[in-house]
Enzyme design. Structure first.
Site, PDB file in Angstrom:
ATOM      1  N   HIS A  47       1.089  -1.259  -0.063  1.00  0.00           N
ATOM      2  CA  HIS A  47      -0.122  -0.011   0.148  1.00  0.00           C
ATOM      3  C   HIS A  47       0.972   1.416  -0.176  1.00  0.00           C
ATOM      4  O   HIS A  47       1.895   1.078   0.495  1.00  0.00           O
ATOM      5  CB  HIS A  47      -0.951   0.036   1.252  1.00  0.00           C
ATOM      6  N   ASP A  90       2.808  -4.700   8.168  1.00  0.00           N
ATOM      7  CA  ASP A  90       1.762  -3.783   8.100  1.00  0.00           C
ATOM      8  C   ASP A  90       0.565  -4.952   7.930  1.00  0.00           C
ATOM      9  O   ASP A  90       0.100  -5.520   7.070  1.00  0.00           O
ATOM     10  CB  ASP A  90       1.629  -3.148   6.650  1.00  0.00           C
ATOM     11  N   GLN A  93      -4.728  -5.485   6.845  1.00  0.00           N
ATOM     12  CA  GLN A  93      -5.461  -6.266   6.355  1.00  0.00           C
ATOM     13  C   GLN A  93      -5.771  -7.540   6.800  1.00  0.00           C
ATOM     14  O   GLN A  93      -6.410  -8.463   6.254  1.00  0.00           O
ATOM     15  CB  GLN A  93      -5.480  -6.331   4.675  1.00  0.00           C
ATOM     16  N   LYS A 151     -10.377  -0.519  10.431  1.00  0.00           N
ATOM     17  CA  LYS A 151     -10.590  -1.794   9.661  1.00  0.00           C
ATOM     18  C   LYS A 151     -10.853  -2.778  10.320  1.00  0.00           C
ATOM     19  O   LYS A 151     -11.089  -4.015   9.998  1.00  0.00           O
ATOM     20  CB  LYS A 151      -9.423  -2.260   9.128  1.00  0.00           C
ATOM     21  N   CYS A 163      -4.731   2.688  -3.644  1.00  0.00           N
ATOM     22  CA  CYS A 163      -3.545   3.033  -3.302  1.00  0.00           C
ATOM     23  C   CYS A 163      -2.468   1.989  -3.418  1.00  0.00           C
ATOM     24  O   CYS A 163      -1.470   1.992  -2.418  1.00  0.00           O
ATOM     25  CB  CYS A 163      -3.743   3.355  -1.502  1.00  0.00           C
TER      26      CYS A 163
HETATM   27  N1  PMP Z   1      -1.843  -0.702   4.454  1.00  0.00           N
HETATM   28  C1  PMP Z   1      -2.786  -1.572   3.939  1.00  0.00           C
HETATM   29  C2  PMP Z   1      -2.371  -2.706   3.468  1.00  0.00           C
HETATM   30  C3  PMP Z   1      -4.133  -1.035   3.855  1.00  0.00           C
HETATM   31  O1  PMP Z   1      -5.118  -1.813   3.095  1.00  0.00           O
HETATM   32  C4  PMP Z   1      -4.458   0.210   4.234  1.00  0.00           C
HETATM   33  C5  PMP Z   1      -5.953   0.852   4.027  1.00  0.00           C
HETATM   34  N2  PMP Z   1      -6.423   0.722   2.860  1.00  0.00           N
HETATM   35  C6  PMP Z   1      -3.392   1.128   4.934  1.00  0.00           C
HETATM   36  C7  PMP Z   1      -2.130   0.487   4.819  1.00  0.00           C
HETATM   37  C8  PMP Z   1      -3.526   2.512   5.266  1.00  0.00           C
HETATM   38  O2  PMP Z   1      -4.633   2.335   6.411  1.00  0.00           O
HETATM   39  P1  PMP Z   1      -5.044   3.735   6.990  1.00  0.00           P
HETATM   40  O3  PMP Z   1      -5.739   4.710   5.998  1.00  0.00           O
HETATM   41  O4  PMP Z   1      -6.129   3.435   7.982  1.00  0.00           O
HETATM   42  O5  PMP Z   1      -3.875   4.356   7.778  1.00  0.00           O
END
Ligand code: PMP
Length: 405
Positions: free
Chosen positions: A122, A199, A202, A225, A363
C-alpha cells in the site's frame, strides 16, 4: 455456531437501504462498519466520562485514563504482545508506519544503506520509505511478485546484502488479497540480523495475530478496519527497538522533565504519544476488539474463508470477469476486471443496486502498473457478510458484464 444473522443485528447500518435496495456492504477493506457496542461506547464516553487523560486527579480524568489504559491491555491480549508498554496508540496504521520509518531512519540509516519492501505495498508502506531513504541517501529494494500475486521468496533472499538495515512488508494485500508468508519473511530477515515490520492493516480483522509467535519486530494496524472508529491505530514494537528509537513528535505527555534548554523523554509507551491522544477512540477500539474476541477470530476467519471461496467460484462463472490476484492463500478481498468496462462504471452501476464496492487503484498504483490496468473493481468482505449477499451481487454483476460486452 456462527450465527451471522444475529451478528448482523449488532450493526445498525446494515439495516438501511441505499438507492432503495438493502445495503450490501462489500467495501470492508476500505473501512468496516461499527457494532452498536462500539457506537454506545463513544456516546457514553462523550456523554458521561469525557475528560483528558493522564493529567487530572479528578474523577472523570481518572475514569478516562483507566479506560485508555484498559484498551491498551486489550490490544496486548488481542495480539499477544509480551508487554503493554510496547503498545503505542497512533491515529492509524499510516502513522504507525511513518513513525517507524522516520525514527528508524533518523537513528540507523546512512548513505548507501538499504531497506527492503515488497512491490505490492500500500502507498502507506512505500511512500514513507521513499521519503526516508531519499533523506538519508539509502536505497529502497523491492521483493517482486508473480502474475498470481505471490511474492518471490528466492528473490527476497537474494536482496539481502551487508547494507540491508530494515524490512517492511504487508501481511495481506488490500488489492490482491494475497496472504504473504510473513513467518518465512521474518525468519529470513532475522537470519541476516535485520529487523522487520509487518503492515497488518488487512490481517488484524481476518486472522489471529500472535506477535510473539511471529517474532516480528513491529506490527501496525488501524482501528477502523477492525470494527473500531477512525482516527485510532496501533504500533506494537519490541521493547528493545522502541527504546532505541528517538521520539517521533515532541509535546505534552512524551516528556519527563523540560527546561528551556533541554528535555528528558518519558518512558514507553508515552515517549511516542505526544499531545492529547484519541483516548475515546482507543477506548472504543478496546470495545471493538473485545467484540471480535467474543465472536472468536478463528470463527470469523472460517466464515470469511467460506465467503471468499464461494465468491471466487461464482465470479469465475461470469465469462467477462477476470480476477486479478490468484494466490493460493487469499483473504478479505477479490479484485477483478470486467471485459470492455471501466471499473468506475461497474462500481456506479452496482451502487444503484445498493452494492458498495471499491474501484480504482486502491492506493497501490505499482500493482496496477505491474498488471498494466488503470484500476480494478474490488469486493471485500467482513464478519457480517453472507452468501446471499454474494449471490445478489454476482447476479447483478453478470447482468452488467453482459451489457458491456
Ligand atoms: N496498508 C494497507 C495494506 C491498507 O489496506 C491500508 C488501508 N487501505 C493502509 C495501509 C492504510 O490505512 P489507513 O488509511 O487506515 O492508515
Amino acid at each position: 455456531m456462527y450465527d451471522v444473522q444475529s451478528i448482523r443485528n449488532d450493526f445498525p447500518i446494515l439495516g438501511r437501504t441505499v438507492n432503495n435496495h438493502p445495503l450490501v456492504y462489500f467495501d470492508n477493506a476500505a473501512t468496516t462498519q461499527k457494532p452498536q457496542a462500539v457506537i454506545d461506547a463513544i456516546v457514553e464516553a462523550y456523554s458521561q466520562t469525557n475528560s483528558n487523560i493522564h493529567r487530572g486527579i479528578h474523577t472523570l480524568s481518572q475514569i478516562s485514563t483507566t479506560q485508555y489504559e484498559q484498551a491498551r491491555n486489550i490490544v496486548q491480549t488481542f495480539i499477544n504482545a509480551p508487554k503493554s508498554h510496547e503498545i503505542i496508540f497512533t491515529k492509524g496504521v499510516t502513522e504507525s508506519l511513518n513513525l517507524v520509518a522516520q525514527t528508524f531512519g533518523e537513528a540507523f540509516l546512512h548513505e548507501g544503506d538499504e531497506v527492503i519492501v515488497s512491490a505490492m505495498e500500500h502507498h502507506s508502506n512505500l511512500v514513507p520509505w521513499q521519503i526516508v531513504c531519499a533523506r538519508h541517501k539509502a536505497k529502497l529494494r523491492f521483493i517482486p511478485f508473480n502474475t498470481a500475486g505471490v511474492l518471490d521468496i528466492e528473490a527476497y533472499k537474494n536482496l539481502f546484502t551487508e547494507k540491508t538495515k530494515f524490512v517492511s512488508v504487508v501481511h495481506i494485500s488490500n488489492t490482491l488479497g494475497t496472504v504473504n508468508p510473513i513467518k518465512t519473511l521474518i525468519d529470513i530477515a532475522h537470519g541476516h540480523n535485520v529487523p522487520i515490520m509487518i503492515d497488518g492493516a488487512q490481517s488484524i480483522q481476518h486472522y489471529p495475530i500472535d506477535v510473539q509467535q511471529l517474532d516480528c519486530d513491529f506490527f501496525a494496524f488501524s482501528g477502523h478496519k477492525v470494527y473500531a472508529p477512525t482516527g485510532i491505530g496501533v504500533l506494537w514494537g519490541k521493547e528493545q527497538w522502541l527504546e532505541k528509537l528517538p521520539p517521533y513528535q515532541g509535546g505534552g505527555d512524551m516528556i519527563r522533565t523540560v527546561t528551556l534548554e533541554k528535555t528528558e523523554y518519558n518512558e514507553l509507551p508515552f515517549k511516542f504519544e505526544a499531545g492529547t491522544t484519541n483516548y475515546v477512540g482507543a477506548h472504543a477500539l478496546g470495545v471493538a476488539l473485545q467484540y471480535v474476541m467474543n465472536l472468536g477470530i478463528e470463527s470469523i476467519q472460517k466464515h470469511e474463508a467460506e465467503l471468499m471461496a464461494y465468491a471466487t467460484e461464482k465470479m469465475m462463472e461470469i465469462p467477462q470477469v477476470t480476477i486479478i490476484g490468484t494466490a493460493p492463500e487469499k483473504a478479505g478481498a477479490i479484485s477483478f476486471e470486467v471485459a470492455g468496462a471501466h471499473s468506475a462504471d461497474i462500481g456506479m452501476i452496482l451502487d444503484k443496486q445498493g452494492i458498495a464496492i471499491r474501484t480504482g487503484t486502491h492506493c497501490t498504483e505499482p500493482i496496477m502498473q505491474f498488471y498494466g490496468v488503470p484500476g480494478t473493481a474490488r469486493m471485500s468482505f467482513g464478519l457480517y457478510n453472507t452468501k446471499d449477499e454474494i449471490d445478489y451481487a454476482v447476479r447483478i454483476l453478470s447482468r452488467v458484464a453482459a451489457m458491456f460486452e
